[in-house]
Scaffold this motif. Structure first.
Motif, PDB file in Angstrom:
ATOM      1  N   MET A   1       0.847  -1.176   0.000  1.00 30.77           N
ATOM      2  CA  MET A   1       0.000   0.000   0.000  1.00 30.77           C
ATOM      3  C   MET A   1       0.889   1.235   0.000  1.00 30.77           C
ATOM      4  O   MET A   1       1.818   1.334   0.781  1.00 30.77           O
ATOM      5  CB  MET A   1      -0.880  -0.015   1.254  1.00 30.77           C
ATOM      6  N   GLY A   2       0.643   2.157  -0.874  1.00 30.64           N
ATOM      7  CA  GLY A   2       1.430   3.380  -0.928  1.00 30.64           C
ATOM      8  C   GLY A   2       0.551   4.591  -0.736  1.00 30.64           C
ATOM      9  O   GLY A   2      -0.638   4.565  -1.001  1.00 30.64           O
ATOM     10  N   LEU A   3       1.141   5.651  -0.267  1.00 29.28           N
ATOM     11  CA  LEU A   3       0.447   6.911  -0.085  1.00 29.28           C
ATOM     12  C   LEU A   3       1.188   7.956  -0.895  1.00 29.28           C
ATOM     13  O   LEU A   3       2.388   8.138  -0.707  1.00 29.28           O
ATOM     14  CB  LEU A   3       0.425   7.306   1.392  1.00 29.28           C
ATOM     15  N   TRP A   4       0.507   8.601  -1.824  1.00 25.99           N
ATOM     16  CA  TRP A   4       1.114   9.628  -2.650  1.00 25.99           C
ATOM     17  C   TRP A   4       0.473  10.957  -2.319  1.00 25.99           C
ATOM     18  O   TRP A   4      -0.745  11.067  -2.279  1.00 25.99           O
ATOM     19  CB  TRP A   4       0.907   9.322  -4.133  1.00 25.99           C
ATOM     20  N   ILE A   5       1.286  11.952  -2.100  1.00 25.96           N
ATOM     21  CA  ILE A   5       0.807  13.298  -1.811  1.00 25.96           C
ATOM     22  C   ILE A   5       1.392  14.217  -2.869  1.00 25.96           C
ATOM     23  O   ILE A   5       2.601  14.264  -3.047  1.00 25.96           O
ATOM     24  CB  ILE A   5       1.256  13.769  -0.420  1.00 25.96           C
ATOM     25  N   THR A   6       0.546  14.913  -3.583  1.00 22.68           N
ATOM     26  CA  THR A   6       1.012  15.846  -4.601  1.00 22.68           C
ATOM     27  C   THR A   6       0.622  17.251  -4.182  1.00 22.68           C
ATOM     28  O   THR A   6      -0.541  17.523  -3.899  1.00 22.68           O
ATOM     29  CB  THR A   6       0.376  15.531  -5.963  1.00 22.68           C
ATOM     30  N   LEU A   7       1.604  18.132  -4.128  1.00 26.88           N
ATOM     31  CA  LEU A   7       1.351  19.527  -3.789  1.00 26.88           C
ATOM     32  C   LEU A   7       1.868  20.407  -4.909  1.00 26.88           C
ATOM     33  O   LEU A   7       2.963  20.191  -5.419  1.00 26.88           O
ATOM     34  CB  LEU A   7       2.079  19.920  -2.500  1.00 26.88           C
ATOM     35  N   GLN A   8       1.084  21.379  -5.269  1.00 29.35           N
ATOM     36  CA  GLN A   8       1.537  22.387  -6.213  1.00 29.35           C
ATOM     37  C   GLN A   8       1.558  23.701  -5.457  1.00 29.35           C
ATOM     38  O   GLN A   8       0.514  24.181  -5.014  1.00 29.35           O
ATOM     39  CB  GLN A   8       0.615  22.467  -7.414  1.00 29.35           C
ATOM     40  N   VAL A   9       2.749  24.251  -5.292  1.00 26.61           N
ATOM     41  CA  VAL A   9       2.923  25.463  -4.502  1.00 26.61           C
ATOM     42  C   VAL A   9       3.573  26.520  -5.379  1.00 26.61           C
ATOM     43  O   VAL A   9       4.594  26.269  -6.004  1.00 26.61           O
ATOM     44  CB  VAL A   9       3.813  25.181  -3.256  1.00 26.61           C
ATOM     45  N   ARG A  10       2.970  27.704  -5.426  1.00 27.05           N
ATOM     46  CA  ARG A  10       3.551  28.820  -6.172  1.00 27.05           C
ATOM     47  C   ARG A  10       4.438  29.599  -5.209  1.00 27.05           C
ATOM     48  O   ARG A  10       3.989  30.085  -4.181  1.00 27.05           O
ATOM     49  CB  ARG A  10       2.469  29.734  -6.727  1.00 27.05           C
ATOM     50  N   LEU A  11       5.728  29.697  -5.550  1.00 25.41           N
ATOM     51  CA  LEU A  11       6.695  30.366  -4.687  1.00 25.41           C
ATOM     52  C   LEU A  11       6.782  31.846  -5.010  1.00 25.41           C
ATOM     53  O   LEU A  11       6.677  32.247  -6.169  1.00 25.41           O
ATOM     54  CB  LEU A  11       8.073  29.733  -4.849  1.00 25.41           C
ATOM     55  N   THR A  12       7.006  32.642  -3.974  1.00 30.26           N
ATOM     56  CA  THR A  12       7.205  34.070  -4.144  1.00 30.26           C
ATOM     57  C   THR A  12       8.690  34.315  -4.349  1.00 30.26           C
ATOM     58  O   THR A  12       9.505  33.898  -3.527  1.00 30.26           O
ATOM     59  CB  THR A  12       6.707  34.839  -2.896  1.00 30.26           C
ATOM     60  N   LYS A  13       9.041  34.973  -5.428  1.00 32.10           N
ATOM     61  CA  LYS A  13      10.449  35.193  -5.764  1.00 32.10           C
ATOM     62  C   LYS A  13      11.146  35.992  -4.659  1.00 32.10           C
ATOM     63  O   LYS A  13      10.630  36.999  -4.186  1.00 32.10           O
ATOM     64  CB  LYS A  13      10.567  35.927  -7.087  1.00 32.10           C
ATOM     65  N   GLY A  14      12.303  35.486  -4.237  1.00 30.42           N
ATOM     66  CA  GLY A  14      13.108  36.194  -3.253  1.00 30.42           C
ATOM     67  C   GLY A  14      12.629  36.065  -1.821  1.00 30.42           C
ATOM     68  O   GLY A  14      13.106  36.782  -0.955  1.00 30.42           O
ATOM     69  N   VAL A  22      -2.143  20.030   5.389  1.00 29.29           N
ATOM     70  CA  VAL A  22      -2.724  18.990   6.237  1.00 29.29           C
ATOM     71  C   VAL A  22      -3.365  17.949   5.339  1.00 29.29           C
ATOM     72  O   VAL A  22      -4.065  18.284   4.389  1.00 29.29           O
ATOM     73  CB  VAL A  22      -3.785  19.582   7.196  1.00 29.29           C
ATOM     74  N   LEU A  23      -3.104  16.685   5.624  1.00 27.64           N
ATOM     75  CA  LEU A  23      -3.773  15.626   4.880  1.00 27.64           C
ATOM     76  C   LEU A  23      -4.339  14.615   5.863  1.00 27.64           C
ATOM     77  O   LEU A  23      -3.808  14.410   6.948  1.00 27.64           O
ATOM     78  CB  LEU A  23      -2.819  14.945   3.894  1.00 27.64           C
ATOM     79  N   LYS A  24      -5.443  14.030   5.465  1.00 27.97           N
ATOM     80  CA  LYS A  24      -6.090  13.024   6.295  1.00 27.97           C
ATOM     81  C   LYS A  24      -5.593  11.653   5.849  1.00 27.97           C
ATOM     82  O   LYS A  24      -5.700  11.293   4.682  1.00 27.97           O
ATOM     83  CB  LYS A  24      -7.609  13.109   6.167  1.00 27.97           C
ATOM     84  N   MET A  25      -5.039  10.941   6.784  1.00 25.65           N
ATOM     85  CA  MET A  25      -4.546   9.604   6.498  1.00 25.65           C
ATOM     86  C   MET A  25      -5.728   8.629   6.506  1.00 25.65           C
ATOM     87  O   MET A  25      -6.720   8.852   7.195  1.00 25.65           O
ATOM     88  CB  MET A  25      -3.522   9.175   7.547  1.00 25.65           C
ATOM     89  N   PRO A  26      -5.612   7.536   5.762  1.00 22.13           N
ATOM     90  CA  PRO A  26      -6.688   6.541   5.786  1.00 22.13           C
ATOM     91  C   PRO A  26      -6.768   5.882   7.159  1.00 22.13           C
ATOM     92  O   PRO A  26      -5.778   5.819   7.891  1.00 22.13           O
ATOM     93  CB  PRO A  26      -6.262   5.525   4.721  1.00 22.13           C
ATOM     94  N   ASN A  27      -7.955   5.424   7.520  1.00 17.86           N
ATOM     95  CA  ASN A  27      -8.113   4.703   8.785  1.00 17.86           C
ATOM     96  C   ASN A  27      -7.384   3.367   8.690  1.00 17.86           C
ATOM     97  O   ASN A  27      -7.537   2.634   7.714  1.00 17.86           O
ATOM     98  CB  ASN A  27      -9.592   4.467   9.097  1.00 17.86           C
ATOM     99  N   THR A  70      -7.969  21.899   1.969  1.00 15.18           N
ATOM    100  CA  THR A  70      -7.292  22.970   1.234  1.00 15.18           C
ATOM    101  C   THR A  70      -5.981  22.453   0.647  1.00 15.18           C
ATOM    102  O   THR A  70      -5.524  21.370   0.976  1.00 15.18           O
ATOM    103  CB  THR A  70      -6.979  24.170   2.154  1.00 15.18           C
ATOM    104  N   SER A  71      -5.370  23.261  -0.212  1.00 13.74           N
ATOM    105  CA  SER A  71      -4.071  22.891  -0.786  1.00 13.74           C
ATOM    106  C   SER A  71      -2.918  23.349   0.091  1.00 13.74           C
ATOM    107  O   SER A  71      -1.766  23.216  -0.284  1.00 13.74           O
ATOM    108  CB  SER A  71      -3.929  23.486  -2.193  1.00 13.74           C
ATOM    109  N   GLY A  72      -3.226  23.888   1.255  1.00 16.65           N
ATOM    110  CA  GLY A  72      -2.205  24.326   2.190  1.00 16.65           C
ATOM    111  C   GLY A  72      -2.098  25.834   2.237  1.00 16.65           C
ATOM    112  O   GLY A  72      -2.863  26.550   1.611  1.00 16.65           O
ATOM    113  N   ARG A  73      -1.105  26.290   3.012  1.00 13.09           N
ATOM    114  CA  ARG A  73      -0.897  27.721   3.190  1.00 13.09           C
ATOM    115  C   ARG A  73       0.512  27.950   3.715  1.00 13.09           C
ATOM    116  O   ARG A  73       1.177  27.034   4.173  1.00 13.09           O
ATOM    117  CB  ARG A  73      -1.925  28.282   4.167  1.00 13.09           C
ATOM    118  N   VAL A  74       0.920  29.215   3.663  1.00 12.99           N
ATOM    119  CA  VAL A  74       2.196  29.583   4.261  1.00 12.99           C
ATOM    120  C   VAL A  74       2.052  29.416   5.765  1.00 12.99           C
ATOM    121  O   VAL A  74       1.063  29.842   6.359  1.00 12.99           O
ATOM    122  CB  VAL A  74       2.577  31.031   3.896  1.00 12.99           C
TER     123      VAL A  74
END
Length: 97
Positions: A1-14, A22-27, A70-74
């Motif tokens: 069994m594998g768990l894959w987490i994909t995040l797309q984060v836009r970085l602020t230059k400099g 936060v992700l919910k793991m399977p029971n 959500t997709s996350g936050r700073v």
């Protein structure tokens, strides 16, 4: 069994950014053993990534469920509710295998 987490984060230059997601793991109804974990980093992004820390979160279930949608936050922003994520489960750092 594998768990894959994909995040797309836009970085602020400099600007250094700590990103929290936060992700919910399977029971899981019986004991499991982690035998390996590794990041899959999009080519070109490795110059921006220094480390990742996986924390275990406990506390207000509704707040955690809401954050997981959500997709996350700073992280560590003023006037932002903090989540009860204090127990380190895994760490990956640049150069780790």
């Amino acid at each position: 069994m594998g768990l894959w987490i994909t995040l797309q984060v836009r970085l602020t230059k400099g600007q250094d950014t700590f990103w929290c997601h936060v992700l919910k793991m399977p029971n899981i109804d019986h004991k499991h053993h982690v035998v390996k974990y590794e990041p899959v980093i999009q080519p070109g992004s490795q110059d921006y990534l220094h480390h990742m820390t996986l924390f275990e979160c406990r506390g207000d279930q509704a707040q955690l469920e809401s954050a997981a949608k959500t997709s996350g936050r700073v992280c560590y922003q003023p006037n932002q509710p903090s989540l009860p994520c204090n127990t380190i489960a895994a760490i990956w750092g640049l150069g780790s295998e």
